[in-house]
Write a protein that holds these residues in place. Structure first.
Motif, short mmCIF file in Angstrom:
data_model
loop_
_atom_site.label_atom_id
_atom_site.label_comp_id
_atom_site.label_asym_id
_atom_site.label_seq_id
_atom_site.Cartn_x
_atom_site.Cartn_y
_atom_site.Cartn_z
N LYS A 214 37.86 46.03 5.49
CA LYS A 214 37.38 47.31 6.03
C LYS A 214 35.90 47.55 5.83
O LYS A 214 35.24 48.17 6.67
CB LYS A 214 38.18 48.46 5.41
N PHE A 215 35.33 47.06 4.71
CA PHE A 215 33.96 47.44 4.37
C PHE A 215 32.98 46.27 4.43
O PHE A 215 32.02 46.23 3.66
CB PHE A 215 33.94 48.08 2.99
N ALA A 216 33.24 45.34 5.33
CA ALA A 216 32.37 44.17 5.43
C ALA A 216 30.92 44.56 5.70
O ALA A 216 29.98 43.97 5.15
CB ALA A 216 32.87 43.24 6.54
N GLU A 217 30.71 45.59 6.52
CA GLU A 217 29.33 45.96 6.87
C GLU A 217 28.58 46.60 5.72
O GLU A 217 27.36 46.73 5.76
CB GLU A 217 29.34 46.92 8.06
N ASP A 218 29.29 46.97 4.65
CA ASP A 218 28.63 47.60 3.51
C ASP A 218 28.08 46.58 2.52
O ASP A 218 27.42 46.96 1.55
CB ASP A 218 29.60 48.53 2.78
N ARG A 226 29.81 33.21 1.99
CA ARG A 226 30.11 33.91 0.75
C ARG A 226 29.36 35.25 0.72
O ARG A 226 28.55 35.54 1.60
CB ARG A 226 29.78 33.03 -0.46
N TRP A 227 29.63 36.05 -0.33
CA TRP A 227 29.12 37.42 -0.39
C TRP A 227 28.36 37.69 -1.67
O TRP A 227 28.71 37.15 -2.73
CB TRP A 227 30.29 38.41 -0.31
N LEU A 228 27.34 38.54 -1.60
CA LEU A 228 26.72 39.11 -2.79
C LEU A 228 27.58 40.30 -3.22
O LEU A 228 27.95 41.13 -2.39
CB LEU A 228 25.30 39.58 -2.49
N ILE A 229 27.88 40.37 -4.50
CA ILE A 229 28.80 41.42 -4.96
C ILE A 229 28.18 42.81 -4.83
O ILE A 229 27.00 43.00 -5.14
CB ILE A 229 29.25 41.19 -6.42
N PRO A 230 28.96 43.80 -4.39
CA PRO A 230 28.47 45.18 -4.38
C PRO A 230 28.57 45.82 -5.76
O PRO A 230 27.94 46.83 -6.03
CB PRO A 230 29.40 45.87 -3.38
N THR A 231 29.37 45.22 -6.63
CA THR A 231 29.56 45.68 -8.01
C THR A 231 30.31 44.58 -8.74
O THR A 231 31.08 43.82 -8.13
CB THR A 231 30.37 46.99 -8.07
#
Length: 425
Positions: A214-218, A226-231
């Motif tokens: 749901k929050f991929a754009e955030d 891969r992703w940088l962590i939001p937290t």
């Protein structure tokens, strides 16, 4: 993630729960997909059974020299095989649709979460400290003479764009001291284990703590997927992914100081001045993994852990229980702690402490087993900021500012600053 069996057993209750989130008619959509999926599976199994039976009959016909029956049965085997493959593909597609829908649905709210539309309907449950009376007009953090030059937004913009800051000198040291101060309290007094984990994760980790789909754009995604962590909630919580824990090992209490990255999608024009809302920031996170029967008490315990940090820093704050319209996607219940910022003359969020129940555990397949019950059960997961380092820095600077442009620092930080108690103008 939701348990499909509970939705089958009481679709009206599930619809009522989703209704509190502003969603309607959800159970019918899920159960229609579920019914069609199970029908496709049943038809595939029936086709497989007929294929096996026809194969045996074809063998018998061949042995008996009945060529006509053999040919007819061979054709039936091929037809059953095709029908089975079609129904299996249909079942997989329906299963994917159902899973996607379930992944995109928010958590069921706890019964005591107040109904409401937005933050205006949140309920204050506690207030600590008295905002200081200033004999001058208090400024926002980036305007305070003693520190303004060390909050370098212009250089950060040249390096990285908007919503970044370069901290220099004493302010950078104070920022570091705050993180160390928080970690020391949580590890030595609150029984948390310090973790240093990666800030780059795979899709599975983001799905596990409900950032995806749901929050991929955030969040920020790397070119390799891969992703940088939001937290660091993402990494800490996922340390128990696809494991069965011993009940005696629970609760697990973890803390980490990490970089965090958020795209701040949808926040254009909001909090653009200063460092209140940044693409890159630092936070000391708290995560707990508990047995279901312990998670309610654990949330209150974690809330006190976060409040304690503010009290040691002598920063006035208030604690609010979020209403249904303001509670995050993955949370059953959330308490926000808001620190008083004199420059804005208002309280601003500095920590959120949430319980997710088994919502994340189902997505991660994180379970535990008791000695008296061999059947694995899903753990409960909780998370909270203990605290957001940058926002705590803002609160320290604004609450400590003096009429001559200097900043008086909390005495509790002196051991981390070689005895320094003031930033001179």
């Amino acid at each position: 993630m939701h348990d499909i069996r509970l939705i089958r057993d009481d679709p009206a209750a599930f619809d009522a729960a989703m209704g509190r989130r502003g969603l309607t008619g959800i159970a019918d959509r899920i159960l229609s997909l579920d019914e069609a999926r199970r029908a496709a599976i049943h038809e595939a199994e029936s086709a497989k059974a007929r294929q096996n039976a026809a194969s045996r009959e074809a063998g018998a016909a061949k042995a008996a020299g009945d060529d006509a029956a053999f040919a007819r049965l061979r054709a039936e085997v091929a037809d059953s095989k095709t029908r089975m493959a079609d129904r299996e593909a249909q079942a997989r597609d329906l299963d994917a649709q159902q899973s996607r829908l379930l992944l995109e649905l928010p958590n069921v709210l706890a019964p005591d979460v107040p109904d409401g539309r937005d933050e205006a309907d949140n309920i204050e449950v506690k207030r600590w400290g008295t905002p200081r009376d200033f004999d001058f007009a208090p400024q926002e953090h980036y305007q305070i003479p003693a520190v303004a030059a060390d909050l370098d937004f212009a250089t950060a913009a040249r390096l990285s764009g908007s919503r970044f800051v370069v901290l220099r000198g004493t302010v950078a040291r104070l920022h570091r001291a705050l993180a160390q101060f928080m970690l020391d309290i949580h590890t030595t007094e609150h029984g948390m284990t310090e973790i240093n984990a990666p800030v780059i994760v795979r899709d599975d980790a983001m799905y596990g703590t409900n950032q995806l789909p749901k929050f991929a754009e955030d969040s920020f995604r790397l070119t390799d997927g891969r992703w940088l962590i939001p937290t660091s909630e993402v990494t800490l919580t996922n340390t128990v992914r696809e494991t069965v824990l011993d009940a005696d090992a629970l609760p697990l209490r973890m803390t980490a100081h990490s970089l965090c990255f958020r795209s701040e999608a949808g926040s254009a024009g909001k909090d653009t001045a200063g460092m209140l809302r940044q693409h890159q920031f630092e936070k000391v996170e708290m995560v707990a993994i508990t047995r279901p029967e312990d998670s309610e008490d654990e949330q209150l315990r974690m809330l006190r852990c976060a409040e304690t940090v503010l009290e040691r820093l002598d920063l006035p704050y208030r604690t609010v229980k979020l209403c249904s319209g303001d509670t995050g996607f993955g949370a059953r219940r959330t308490f926000d702690i808001e620190a008083w910022l004199p420059g804005q003359r208002t309280y601003r969020e500095i920590s959120s402490v949430s319980t997710t129940g088994d919502f994340q555990a189902r997505r991660m397949n994180a379970r535990f087993r008791s000695a008296d019950d061999p059947r694995p059960r899903f753990v409960h997961t909780l998370n909270g900021s203990g605290l957001a380092v940058g926002r705590t820095l803002i609160a320290v600077l604004e609450n400590g500012q003096q009429g001559d442009g200097s900043v008086v620092l909390p005495p509790a930080l002196a051991p981390y600053l070689a005895g320094m108690t003031r930033i001179a103008a």
